[in-house]
Design a protein around this motif. Structure first.
Motif, PDB file in Angstrom:
ATOM      1  N   GLU A 124       0.914  -1.266  -0.217  1.00 48.49           N
ATOM      2  CA  GLU A 124       0.001   0.024   0.181  1.00 48.49           C
ATOM      3  C   GLU A 124       0.850   1.424  -0.026  1.00 48.49           C
ATOM      4  O   GLU A 124       0.364   2.260   0.255  1.00 48.49           O
ATOM      5  CB  GLU A 124      -0.822   0.090   1.278  1.00 48.49           C
ATOM      6  N   TYR A 125       2.155   1.006  -0.462  1.00 46.19           N
ATOM      7  CA  TYR A 125       2.956   2.324  -0.228  1.00 46.19           C
ATOM      8  C   TYR A 125       2.554   3.547  -1.263  1.00 46.19           C
ATOM      9  O   TYR A 125       2.506   4.626  -1.011  1.00 46.19           O
ATOM     10  CB  TYR A 125       4.226   2.188  -0.584  1.00 46.19           C
ATOM     11  N   ARG A 126       2.012   2.779  -2.505  1.00 44.96           N
ATOM     12  CA  ARG A 126       1.240   3.994  -3.369  1.00 44.96           C
ATOM     13  C   ARG A 126       0.226   4.769  -2.662  1.00 44.96           C
ATOM     14  O   ARG A 126       0.244   6.213  -2.853  1.00 44.96           O
ATOM     15  CB  ARG A 126       0.708   3.408  -4.488  1.00 44.96           C
ATOM     16  N   GLY A 162      -3.544  -2.003  -3.020  1.00 43.26           N
ATOM     17  CA  GLY A 162      -2.265  -2.106  -3.667  1.00 43.26           C
ATOM     18  C   GLY A 162      -2.225  -1.551  -4.768  1.00 43.26           C
ATOM     19  O   GLY A 162      -1.022  -1.387  -5.428  1.00 43.26           O
ATOM     20  N   THR A 163      -3.236  -0.681  -5.558  1.00 37.27           N
ATOM     21  CA  THR A 163      -3.140  -0.303  -6.862  1.00 37.27           C
ATOM     22  C   THR A 163      -3.188   0.966  -6.789  1.00 37.27           C
ATOM     23  O   THR A 163      -3.261   1.766  -5.852  1.00 37.27           O
ATOM     24  CB  THR A 163      -4.431  -0.899  -7.521  1.00 37.27           C
ATOM     25  N   GLU A 164      -2.571   1.706  -7.853  1.00 35.97           N
ATOM     26  CA  GLU A 164      -2.683   3.238  -8.119  1.00 35.97           C
ATOM     27  C   GLU A 164      -4.098   3.532  -8.033  1.00 35.97           C
ATOM     28  O   GLU A 164      -4.159   4.696  -7.713  1.00 35.97           O
ATOM     29  CB  GLU A 164      -1.891   3.310  -9.436  1.00 35.97           C
ATOM     30  N   GLU A 165      -5.080   2.699  -8.638  1.00 37.60           N
ATOM     31  CA  GLU A 165      -6.538   3.164  -8.726  1.00 37.60           C
ATOM     32  C   GLU A 165      -6.991   3.527  -7.203  1.00 37.60           C
ATOM     33  O   GLU A 165      -7.578   4.382  -6.905  1.00 37.60           O
ATOM     34  CB  GLU A 165      -7.193   2.251  -9.387  1.00 37.60           C
ATOM     35  N   LEU A 166      -6.616   2.557  -6.283  1.00 37.01           N
ATOM     36  CA  LEU A 166      -6.932   2.797  -5.038  1.00 37.01           C
ATOM     37  C   LEU A 166      -6.173   3.934  -4.284  1.00 37.01           C
ATOM     38  O   LEU A 166      -7.091   4.775  -3.740  1.00 37.01           O
ATOM     39  CB  LEU A 166      -6.613   1.675  -4.004  1.00 37.01           C
ATOM     40  N   ALA A 167      -4.927   4.505  -4.590  1.00 36.49           N
ATOM     41  CA  ALA A 167      -4.271   5.385  -4.183  1.00 36.49           C
ATOM     42  C   ALA A 167      -5.021   6.876  -4.726  1.00 36.49           C
ATOM     43  O   ALA A 167      -5.004   7.638  -3.878  1.00 36.49           O
ATOM     44  CB  ALA A 167      -2.950   5.296  -4.722  1.00 36.49           C
ATOM     45  N   GLU A 168      -5.479   6.733  -5.930  1.00 35.08           N
ATOM     46  CA  GLU A 168      -6.148   7.767  -6.628  1.00 35.08           C
ATOM     47  C   GLU A 168      -7.329   8.323  -5.865  1.00 35.08           C
ATOM     48  O   GLU A 168      -7.848   9.479  -5.469  1.00 35.08           O
ATOM     49  CB  GLU A 168      -6.124   7.873  -7.939  1.00 35.08           C
ATOM     50  N   VAL A 169      -8.257   7.258  -5.445  1.00 35.95           N
ATOM     51  CA  VAL A 169      -9.669   7.722  -5.075  1.00 35.95           C
ATOM     52  C   VAL A 169      -9.680   7.982  -3.591  1.00 35.95           C
ATOM     53  O   VAL A 169     -10.215   8.840  -3.146  1.00 35.95           O
ATOM     54  CB  VAL A 169     -10.491   6.336  -5.064  1.00 35.95           C
ATOM     55  N   VAL A 170      -8.364   7.359  -2.924  1.00 35.58           N
ATOM     56  CA  VAL A 170      -8.001   7.633  -1.367  1.00 35.58           C
ATOM     57  C   VAL A 170      -7.654   9.189  -1.491  1.00 35.58           C
ATOM     58  O   VAL A 170      -8.224  10.388  -0.567  1.00 35.58           O
ATOM     59  CB  VAL A 170      -7.416   6.936  -0.842  1.00 35.58           C
ATOM     60  N   ALA A 171      -6.796   9.568  -2.229  1.00 31.91           N
ATOM     61  CA  ALA A 171      -6.189  10.981  -2.260  1.00 31.91           C
ATOM     62  C   ALA A 171      -7.200  12.101  -2.556  1.00 31.91           C
ATOM     63  O   ALA A 171      -7.112  13.082  -2.002  1.00 31.91           O
ATOM     64  CB  ALA A 171      -4.989  10.971  -3.167  1.00 31.91           C
ATOM     65  N   GLU A 172      -8.077  11.631  -3.531  1.00 29.67           N
ATOM     66  CA  GLU A 172      -9.182  12.501  -3.886  1.00 29.67           C
ATOM     67  C   GLU A 172      -9.995  12.834  -2.688  1.00 29.67           C
ATOM     68  O   GLU A 172     -10.391  13.768  -2.467  1.00 29.67           O
ATOM     69  CB  GLU A 172      -9.916  12.176  -5.035  1.00 29.67           C
ATOM     70  N   LYS A 173     -10.388  11.782  -1.931  1.00 24.44           N
ATOM     71  CA  LYS A 173     -11.368  11.886  -0.807  1.00 24.44           C
ATOM     72  C   LYS A 173     -10.479  12.682   0.450  1.00 24.44           C
ATOM     73  O   LYS A 173     -11.287  13.379   1.112  1.00 24.44           O
ATOM     74  CB  LYS A 173     -11.835  10.524  -0.286  1.00 24.44           C
ATOM     75  N   ILE A 174      -9.202  12.557   0.259  1.00 25.85           N
ATOM     76  CA  ILE A 174      -8.540  13.026   1.668  1.00 25.85           C
ATOM     77  C   ILE A 174      -8.422  14.324   1.570  1.00 25.85           C
ATOM     78  O   ILE A 174      -7.817  15.236   2.412  1.00 25.85           O
ATOM     79  CB  ILE A 174      -7.244  12.227   1.834  1.00 25.85           C
ATOM     80  N   ARG A 175      -8.476  15.133   0.502  1.00 22.49           N
ATOM     81  CA  ARG A 175      -8.338  16.483   0.143  1.00 22.49           C
ATOM     82  C   ARG A 175      -9.056  17.228   1.085  1.00 22.49           C
ATOM     83  O   ARG A 175      -8.547  18.233   1.761  1.00 22.49           O
ATOM     84  CB  ARG A 175      -8.720  16.804  -1.278  1.00 22.49           C
TER      85      ARG A 175
END
Length: 184
Positions: free
Chosen positions: A71-73, A130-143
């Protein structure tokens, strides 16, 4: 460097003791400048040692000889999105996972403490771990939030310290438990 590793060991063990994660699940990280200290892949949180802490650069380069969590991404995406964040707790607490499977939108806030410290808890749609897709949706919500439920997966909380991120994670799980119990 030694302090970051000691903090990761302390709060990893505490997360397991408090039932916020089990088996190989979950990972914590601390950002120090452009370096991120994170649980190594395959490590178990209740058995963490300083040697099981990996180091990666914000650009994704592996610095340590120890391989980082898959999950480092997700961690790197959150740090890039929120420069104010210095620590992340990604855990798999049971009530939060159940709530993320039954709700859409946001987890209802039921206590004044959760209102003060979390404000809102959005739910990110399911993406494979562990995917880039998961990283993207979490980063969007964490804004716009310091806590995010990931559908059928777990939670991500952030803070200016690992202590702060950890206690926000406890508060998310308490909120999920109270919501679940209030449904009856």
């Amino acid at each position: 460097m030694r302090t970051a590793k000691a903090q990761l060991v302390k709060y990893s063990r505490k997360a397991h003791e408090r039932g916020l994660t089990a088996a190989f699940g979950g990972n914590l990280s601390i950002r120090v400048g452009d370096l991120v200290f994170i649980k190594a892949t395959g490590s178990v949180m209740d058995e963490m040692t300083p040697e099981q802490v990996a180091v990666v650069a914000l650009d994704g380069r592996q610095i340590s000889g120890v391989k980082p969590s898959s999950e480092y991404r997700l961690h790197l995406a959150v740090y890039r999105e929120r420069p104010d964040v210095k620590a992340i707790a990604h855990l798999h607490p049971p009530y939060s996972i159940v709530a993320s499977a039954l709700l859409t939108g946001e987890l209802p806030i039921l206590t004044p403490e959760a209102e003060i410290y979390l404000g809102k808890i959005p739910i990110a749609p399911f993406r494979p771990a562990g995917t880039e897709e998961l990283a993207e949706v979490v980063a969007e919500k964490i804004r716009e939030a310091d806590a995010v439920l990931m559908e059928r997966h777990g939670i991500v909380t952030v803070g200016r310290s690992l202590r702060e991120a950890f206690y926000k994670a406890e508060l998310v799980e308490e909120s999920a438990k109270l919501w679940y119990l209030s449904r009856k």
